[in-house]
Each structure stands twice: as C-alpha cells, then as structure tokens.
Enzyme design. Structure first.
Site, PDB file in Angstrom:
ATOM      1  N   LYS A  49       0.805  -1.222   0.000  1.00 38.69           N
ATOM      2  CA  LYS A  49       0.000   0.000   0.000  1.00 38.69           C
ATOM      3  C   LYS A  49       0.839   1.274   0.000  1.00 38.69           C
ATOM      4  O   LYS A  49       0.370   2.333  -0.409  1.00 38.69           O
ATOM      5  CB  LYS A  49      -0.930  -0.005   1.207  1.00 38.69           C
ATOM      6  N   SER A 302       0.929  -9.704  -0.512  1.00 41.11           N
ATOM      7  CA  SER A 302       0.645  -8.268  -0.445  1.00 41.11           C
ATOM      8  C   SER A 302       0.898  -7.646   0.914  1.00 41.11           C
ATOM      9  O   SER A 302       0.986  -6.421   1.025  1.00 41.11           O
ATOM     10  CB  SER A 302      -0.804  -8.010  -0.862  1.00 41.11           C
TER      11      SER A 302
END
Length: 503
Positions: A49, A302
């Site tokens: 992110k 992720s």
C-alpha cells in the site's frame, strides 16, 4: 498507454523498496510447478500500500500539501498514507473504526498520522472521513479507486517482469477494491500479453468477481472479515473498468484455503503473511490443481500485518485447508466396548480432536478430527469402513459452525429445553457490544447457549441460543433486523442437532 506512462513515471522509491521474488521450494516440489512469491511484506509498512499512497500524495499541488490529507482505513492503507505524508512534510488524518486493534492504531501514530476513531466498520469510517475532509479542506486519499494509486501499485509489475525474464504462466493478485490488480494487469498485459493475470478474492467477499459476471458494479449484502485487507463490498469504478477488460479470470478461496496458504508461506520463507497477503497463493494452488502447464506461477504476498492472536485460528484451520484433516460426526452404539471398537477402526491415523460423552439412550455421538496424508482418498475409504460397521457418519469438515463453536461444546445438552433458536453472529470487538445485543432482543427471551472465542480480529464470532416460542419468532426477527449485527440462523444445523439440541 496513459497508465503505462503513469506507472513508469510513478514516484514510489523515495520511500518504497524494490522487493525480491523468492522461489517457494517446498510448495514448488509439491505442486510440480515453479512457484514464486513477490515479497511485498518487506516494504517499510509491511505492505504494498505504500506505493500507491506515496505516488498519490507526491503529486499533490502546493495548496493541497499545505492543507493536508485524510483517508479511511483499518490497516495497511492507513500506515501507507501516514508514512508517505510524513516523509513529504504533509499532515495526515487517518479515520479508523473504533474496532481497529491497538497494534494498528499505534503503527499509524508511529508513522506520524493523526488518528480519529469513528464507527464500528469501514463504511462508517469512510463516510465520516469524507465529511471531515470536506470540513477541513483535506484531500482524500482513496485506498484503490484513483489513477495515481493504481499507477503506484503497478510498479510491482515492472519489477516482476524485470526480475523474472523467463516464461511466466500466470501472475496471481489479491483483490479488495481492485487497485493492485488494475495496476499490475495494465502493465503486464501491455508488455507480456501472453501472461495470464488472475485475480483472487475470498469466497465470502468476491465483489469484483460478482461485478464482472454481472457486467456492472454490484454491492454485496455483506462480506466475510477474515481476510479483512480485501473485505470490500463494492469494487472501485475505475478499477472495475480496467479489471473487466484485462483480467483473464477471478478465482476465489475460502478461509481454510487461505489459512493453508499462510502456512505454506511460513514453511518456505519463515514469515507470517496476513490472510489478505496469502490470498493470491491460495488462488494459485487452486489454479495449479487443474493440471500441468508451462511457465512460472507468481503470487503477490501483499502484506504481513498479521495480528498475533489470530495465529491460533490460522493454525487450527490450515490442516483442513490443505486437505490433510477431516472432521466427522459419528453415531455409534452406546454399548459396552463400542468406544474401543470405534477407536480401533480409526487405526494408526493421527487424531487431532476427539470429543465424546456418554448419554442416556442407545446411541452416542462422537466428534472426531483426523489428520490424513490424502484426505480425499482416505476419507472415502474410512467412511466406507464405518458404513460397513453400521455407523452413521456426517462429514462436517466444511461446516463453519461446527469448526468455530460446536467442537468446543460437545456434550452440552439441556434436558427438556424447548423452542431453542441458535444464531451464529458477528459482534464488533469492543466493550458494550454484547450488552447492545441483549438490550436489542430485550428480556422477553432467555439465553440458553453462548459461546465466544477471540480470534485476533476486529469482530467477535459468537454462537448464541435463545428460547423463543414459535408465536414470537416474527417479533424476534424484527428485533434482530433492527440491531443490524450480521448473523446466520443455525437452528437446523446438523452438527448442532447431534451434539447440543435437547433430545
């Protein structure tokens, strides 16, 4: 071409790092395929992110920088925005649900963000952040539905194709709102159109899959929260446009499969992926099981912002997700020696759980967990042998209520209890949530059963029973609807009937 240029021009490496691709030796050997893992867990905030957040904030105008930024997030995006804004000298406000675990709140504050707690869920925090941002003149940094954010995430694809020049069969990308999938698909399909880009969603939060199948964005009635980093009720508008055009496929994975993937990542790398981080690997394994193919299979890990308390739940469910454990409810004769004969039938198999309690009557019910090397084949053989002995067998390996609650409550019958209704609920993990539930249903009905375990998440899973006469069921349902807590009626659940319902 606009996205290709934006990805190549993205400003991410002022704060992000180029992460390696690791070969998963053990899993590659098991699957007979070359499995690679893109290690976005090694970013400064332990998640990809940071890329999109920094690229978006770095492109603010001077006036926008002076005013500051705001976002809504309960986890990785919050940390990415806080760190990115601090590095660029921009003030940041992060709106988080009040149910957010303290470890995540502390991380955002550590990175320099001002934390505002509001609401029980992301939707509440999102709406409040929009309102507060407008009042203060702050720029809202969207977690996924923004071209600059999408371009920042797309830099992962640039690294993948630079790091692995050999044949690639498919790249597997976790999908929440779709920003990561949109960015990666844009670049990969432009440069290497023969490489498949496959999105992976939780089976109980598959908003992008539903949108692609419907041909338009849809809003899911509810989403499961185990993989909270991708628990999104509606795909983004821009991300849907890109994903619908460029993704080859969207596959899903259930909770047990995700837990098994967390274990796979740990065994090959010794790091703990968060559920959303291991999601793409779970999808990769489903794809690989279809048959052999050429080229590497690459999964994006992720993130690794795993709550430590959640590890117990992951460990319990991983064996089932790997098809190495089964759970059975077996009815045996309540006669002398029947217990021993049943154990002998199990043989040398590893017993992971065994719950038995003698009851009055001609039959007894046994809750048993078994670890098997090949669950599909061995289960069929074992069940066939039990059938030959006259035992009644119920496979409850996929029964969520049995796995979460009833396995810990076997033997808890109440003689003579009538009109019992059993619900599986999700409560916000905050003080007063249970009291709110009791206030909502009132004192009209007696609670007959209650089971809760903390799973390290921002919500609690509860099994509750209440004594509700048939002529009051409509009134009872109205009370539940007004409360708004997600729930499933489990009164007719077969595992509940075997082990808990009053005879």
């Amino acid at each position: 071409m606009d996205y290709i240029r934006a990805i190549l021009d993205a400003r991410v490496y002022d704060v992000a790092v180029q992460t390696p691709i690791d070969r998963m030796v053990r899993l590659s050997g098991r699957l007979g395929r070359d499995v690679l893992l893109k290690r976005e867990d090694l970013q400064p905030v332990f998640s990809f992110k940071i890329r999109g957040a920094y690229n978006r904030i770095a492109r603010l105008g001077e006036g926008e920088r002076r005013a500051g930024v705001i976002c809504a997030s309960a986890g990785n995006h919050a940390q990415g925005v806080a760190l990115s804004a601090t590095r660029l000298g921009v003030a940041s406000v992060i709106v988080m649900p009040v149910t957010t675990p303290p470890i995540k709140i502390d991380a955002v504050r550590h990175f320099g963000g001002e934390v505002v707690l509001h609401g029980d869920a992301f939707d509440d925090a999102y709406a409040f952040a929009r309102t507060l941002g407008a009042e203060r003149g702050l720029t809202f940094i969207h977690p996924y539905d923004d071209p600059d954010v999408i371009a920042g995430q797309g830099t992962i694809a640039v690294e993948i194709l630079q790091q692995h020049a050999g044949p690639i069969d498919a790249v597997f990308v976790p999908i929440g709102g779709g920003g990561l999938a949109a960015g990666i698909a844009s670049y990969v399909k432009y440069l290497r159109p023969e490489v498949k880009v496959i999105g992976v969603e939780p089976s109980d939060a598959a908003s992008m899959k539903a949108a692609i199948e419907a041909g338009e964005r849809v809003i899911l009635d509810r989403v499961g929260l185990f993989a909270d980093g991708v628990a999104v009720r509606q795909a983004g508008e821009e991300t849907f446009r890109i994903c619908r055009a460029l993704l080859d496929e969207v596959v899903t994975a259930d909770t047990d499969e995700i837990c098994a993937a967390v274990k796979d990542v740990f065994e090959d790398t010794r790091i703990l992926a968060e559920p959303a981080g291991a999601l793409s690997l779970a999808g990769l394994k489903t794809y690989a099981a279809r048959g052999r193919g050429e080229g590497a299979l690459i999964a994006i890990n992720s993130g690794a912002n795993m709550n430590f308390d959640r590890l117990r739940h992951v460990a319990e469910r991983a064996e089932i997700g790997e098809a190495r454990e089964i759970l059975l409810a077996v009815t045996i004769p309540e006669t002398r020696g029947s217990y021993r004969r049943f154990v002998e039938l199990i043989g040398g198999r590893t017993i992971t759980e065994f719950n038995y309690r003698a009851i009055a009557g001609a039959e007894a019910h046994v809750f048993v967990g078994l670890k098997l090397s090949d669950a599909k084949r061995e289960k069929a053989e074992l069940v066939a042998r039990m059938d030959e002995r006259g035992y009644r067998v119920l496979d409850i390996s996929a029964d969520e209520t049995a796995k979460l609650h009833i396995r810990y409550m076997v033997g808890g019958r109440t003689p003579g209890l009538t009109d019992e209704v059993v619900l599986r609920c999700e409560f916000p993990e905050r003080p007063g949530a249970l009291l709110e539930f009791l206030d909502a249903v009132g004192s009209d009905w007696s609670i007959t059963l209650f089971h809760y375990r903390n799973h390290g998440a921002d919500y609690g899973r509860v099994l509750v029973g209440l004594q509700v006469p048939q002529d009051q069921r409509t009134k009872f349902q109205d009370r539940l609807s007004a409360l708004g807590y997600p729930y499933e009626d489990e009164t007719d659940n077969p595992a509940y009937g075997l082990f808990l319902r009053s005879s």
